[in-house]
Design an enzyme around this catalytic site. Structure first.
Site, PDB file in Angstrom:
ATOM      1  N   ARG A  84       8.022   3.813  14.521  1.00 18.74           N
ATOM      2  CA  ARG A  84       7.441   3.799  13.182  1.00 18.74           C
ATOM      3  C   ARG A  84       6.337   4.840  13.072  1.00 18.74           C
ATOM      4  NH1 ARG A  84      10.751   1.808   9.986  1.00 18.74           N
ATOM      5  NH2 ARG A  84       9.527   0.400   8.747  1.00 18.74           N
ATOM      6  N   CYS A  85       6.025   5.192  11.850  1.00 18.98           N
ATOM      7  CA  CYS A  85       4.959   6.133  11.516  1.00 18.98           C
ATOM      8  C   CYS A  85       3.663   5.692  12.205  1.00 18.98           C
ATOM      9  CB  CYS A  85       4.790   6.150  10.006  1.00 18.98           C
ATOM     10  SG  CYS A  85       3.469   7.202   9.411  1.00 18.98           S
ATOM     11  N   PRO A  86       2.957   6.587  12.810  1.00 19.53           N
ATOM     12  CA  PRO A  86       3.083   8.040  12.861  1.00 19.53           C
ATOM     13  C   PRO A  86       3.769   8.560  14.131  1.00 19.53           C
ATOM     14  CG  PRO A  86       0.925   7.487  13.689  1.00 19.53           C
ATOM     15  CD  PRO A  86       1.637   6.168  13.349  1.00 19.53           C
TER      16      PRO A  86
ATOM     17  N   ASP B 290      12.655   6.209  10.953  1.00 19.66           N
ATOM     18  CA  ASP B 290      11.602   5.718  10.076  1.00 19.66           C
ATOM     19  C   ASP B 290      11.685   6.435   8.725  1.00 19.66           C
ATOM     20  OD1 ASP B 290       9.353   4.638   8.923  1.00 19.66           O
ATOM     21  OD2 ASP B 290       7.943   5.639  10.256  1.00 19.66           O
TER      22      ASP B 290
END
Length: 83
Positions: A21-23, A47
């Protein structure tokens, strides 16, 4: 740790950030870019945030986003030319 692979045909390094997932996808891209210093990196990411994060990060760094390709497994392949 990102997985770096050389594809003989195009001499690209690859980061597999599927499921991250981000980042994290952008951070993995940055880390490999620092390690290799130039050339082409292919980033695989699932993502949805990467669709905006990767182009924005490339623009910020002065890199060229050569292509964005949807993969059969639902991932997106970003081909980035450093420099």
């Amino acid at each position: 740790m990102p997985q770096a692979e050389n594809t003989h045909e195009k001499q690209a390094h690859r980061v597999d950030a599927r499921g991250m997932r981000c980042p994290l996808p952008v951070l993995r891209l940055r880390r490999l870019a620092e390690e290799v210093g130039g050339g082409v990196i292919e980033l695989l990411a699932t993502d949805p945030a990467a669709r905006t994060d990767v182009p924005a990060f490339c623009a910020q760094k002065g890199w060229t986003l050569e292509s964005v390709t949807e993969q059969p497994d639902g991932a997106t392949l970003y081909r980035v030319k450093l420099g």
